[in-house]
Design a protein around this motif. Structure first.
Motif, PDB file in Angstrom:
ATOM      1  N   LYS A  86      -2.542  -0.450  -7.641  1.00  0.00           N
ATOM      2  CA  LYS A  86      -1.789  -1.700  -7.783  1.00  0.00           C
ATOM      3  C   LYS A  86      -0.371  -1.426  -8.264  1.00  0.00           C
ATOM      4  N   ASN A  87      -0.229  -0.566  -9.253  1.00  0.00           N
ATOM      5  CA  ASN A  87       1.092  -0.256  -9.790  1.00  0.00           C
ATOM      6  C   ASN A  87       1.958   0.486  -8.777  1.00  0.00           C
ATOM      7  N   ILE A  88       1.351   1.395  -8.031  1.00  0.00           N
ATOM      8  CA  ILE A  88       2.096   2.145  -7.010  1.00  0.00           C
ATOM      9  C   ILE A  88       2.625   1.209  -5.933  1.00  0.00           C
ATOM     10  N   PHE A  89       1.783   0.322  -5.469  1.00  0.00           N
ATOM     11  CA  PHE A  89       2.220  -0.592  -4.412  1.00  0.00           C
ATOM     12  C   PHE A  89       3.255  -1.589  -4.926  1.00  0.00           C
ATOM     13  N   THR A 149      -2.152  -4.611   2.276  1.00  0.00           N
ATOM     14  CA  THR A 149      -2.013  -5.398   3.505  1.00  0.00           C
ATOM     15  C   THR A 149      -0.605  -5.990   3.582  1.00  0.00           C
ATOM     16  N   VAL A 150      -0.270  -6.548   4.738  1.00  0.00           N
ATOM     17  CA  VAL A 150       1.074  -7.096   4.938  1.00  0.00           C
ATOM     18  C   VAL A 150       1.372  -8.257   3.998  1.00  0.00           C
ATOM     19  N   ASP A 151       0.335  -8.943   3.528  1.00  0.00           N
ATOM     20  CA  ASP A 151       0.563 -10.064   2.613  1.00  0.00           C
ATOM     21  C   ASP A 151       0.439  -9.652   1.145  1.00  0.00           C
ATOM     22  N   GLY A 152       0.464  -8.307   0.888  1.00  0.00           N
ATOM     23  CA  GLY A 152       0.521  -7.826  -0.484  1.00  0.00           C
ATOM     24  C   GLY A 152      -0.816  -7.695  -1.180  1.00  0.00           C
ATOM     25  N   LYS A 153      -1.912  -7.880  -0.474  1.00  0.00           N
ATOM     26  CA  LYS A 153      -3.234  -7.717  -1.078  1.00  0.00           C
ATOM     27  C   LYS A 153      -3.704  -6.264  -0.916  1.00  0.00           C
ATOM     28  N   ILE A 154      -4.616  -5.862  -1.800  1.00  0.00           N
ATOM     29  CA  ILE A 154      -5.157  -4.504  -1.722  1.00  0.00           C
ATOM     30  C   ILE A 154      -6.431  -4.514  -0.888  1.00  0.00           C
TER      31      ILE A 154
END
Length: 408
Positions: A246-249, A302-307
């Motif tokens: 989560k932090n990396i993304f 994902t493109v919408d920011g979900k993992i």
């Protein structure tokens, strides 16, 4: 300004590396307390230092800048208020029993003249025999105890790979598995906050040392500019991998995918890098017991920011072929095809190599079967002695934290 942290592979030409030269903390090991301090034996310090110095000299001869944890930490606390804050934090995390003893140790630390000596003392620990007779008003201080230390030593510090990890341009300051090692990350906190080399660089912080779940650097491998490998192991929780992802993304440091390898919780497989290290673009050293089907979790955004997390069960070879996008990889067994040699040489970190350039690694000389297999596969080997260093259960990768590698 050149970025002080740049690690986007395991194999790019090594430019700057962080080491810790073993010190008095090893002489403060005692047989009755080895398990608590995560040691199986007691290294002989003068020989361990000779071996470590030869390791550092080899790196320098290969054009690598070698910096030492103890030097950076001493330089980081050069301002009097920072030094005072460091001592306060150190004492709070030292698990001292009794306020009178705490005051006595603080006075001892405050009186140390140089910052380098202060750092050395904090690493070595403080035996009760080094303190004058307690004249305390605290019942806890007055009750006699056979335990020899007022503050435990930190003998695992020469394994600089674990307390923090450099990932891309960021740093993961880790929550260590064992209570005895958690204090080690205090040095990283002060180095990356206050040292002139790092403090003005806005280095992304990817994990917090006070987080609730544990993770260690031996389970964090940078396979490419897009791909990280993480070990779910004795030392690293699955929840920590989710937090790190989560932090990396969120901080956009460049990695597109994390692969979480479930390697179990056996002591001999304490970290991913004890059974699996990268040697070249398409070559890896492995322990034979991870050759079968593995459970791996692919973590991406994902493109919408979900993992997104996808579970896969496949061979290590197939997984690496797929995610490194290469036709074939060569897996070189620790111990070759001899199960007895594999067990012996894995215990002596035959799989734990440090790449200093693509296809060129540093290894212990004490693993001849594995080393022969590596050479036959076309890997260039640089040998170091490890008769004493290996007693702490770690190899060349464990003993080194790259700060800068050339991009590949």
């Amino acid at each position: 300004m050149t970025q002080p942290i740049n690690v986007f592979s395991e194999i790019g030409k090594l430019k700057t590396v962080l080491l810790h030269r073993p010190g008095k903390e090893l002489e403060n090991l005692m047989p009755d307390y080895l398990d608590d301090l995560l040691f199986d034996d007691i290294p002989y310090l003068p020989q361990a230092q000779k071996e470590h110095d030869a390791f550092a000299d080899l790196l320098r001869k290969k054009g690598v800048e070698v910096v030492y944890l103890e030097d950076l930490a001493a330089e980081a606390i050069s301002e009097p208020d920072v030094r005072s804050s460091f001592i306060k934090d150190y004492l709070e995390e030292a698990n001292i029993k009794g306020t009178g003893l705490t005051r006595m140790i603080q006075a001892k630390l405050d009186a140390i003249r140089t910052n380098r000596e202060l750092i050395d003392v904090t690493m070595a620990g403080i035996p009760k025999s080094d303190l004058e007779e307690l004249k305390s008003k605290s019942l806890t201080d007055m009750i006699e105890s056979d335990y020899p230390f007022a503050i435990d030593p930190m003998p695992n510090l020469y394994f600089t790979r674990d307390p923090f990890a450099t990932l891309g341009t960021g740093v993961s300051i880790n929550k260590m598995y064992s209570v005895t090692r958690r204090r080690e990350t205090l040095y990283a906190k002060y180095i990356f906050t206050y040292h002139p080399r790092f403090k003005d660089s806005n280095i992304p912080m990817l994990y917090d040392r006070h987080d609730s779940t544990r993770i260690e650097g031996g389970d964090e491998l940078v396979l490419s500019k897009d791909l990280l490998a993480l070990g779910m192991s004795q030392r690293t929780d699955v929840a920590s991998i989710e937090k790190l992802a989560k932090n990396i993304f969120e901080q956009k440091i460049g990695f597109k995918r994390l692969l979480a390898f479930d390697i179990g919780s056996k002591r001999k497989f304490m970290h991913l890098d004890t059974v699996f290290t990268m040697l070249d673009y398409d070559k890896f050293s492995i322990h034979p017991e991870i050759e079968g089907d593995l459970t791996v979790y692919s973590i991406s955004e994902t493109v919408d920011g979900k993992i997104e997390i996808i579970k896969e069960c496949d061979s290590l070879e197939a997984i690496l072929n797929k995610y490194l996008e290469i036709d074939t990889v060569k897996l070189i067994r620790c111990g070759g095809n001899d199960p007895m040699a594999a067990a012996r040489e894995q215990w002596n970190d035959g799989s734990n190599t440090l790449a200093i350039a693509p296809g060129e690694v540093i290894v212990y000389d004490r693993n001849p079967v594995t080393n022969k297999a590596l050479e036959e596969a076309g890997v260039t080997l640089n040998y170091i002695a490890g008769s004493e260093l290996v007693r702490g259960r770690g190899g060349p990768r464990c003993m080194s934290m790259p700060l800068v590698r050339e991009d590949i």
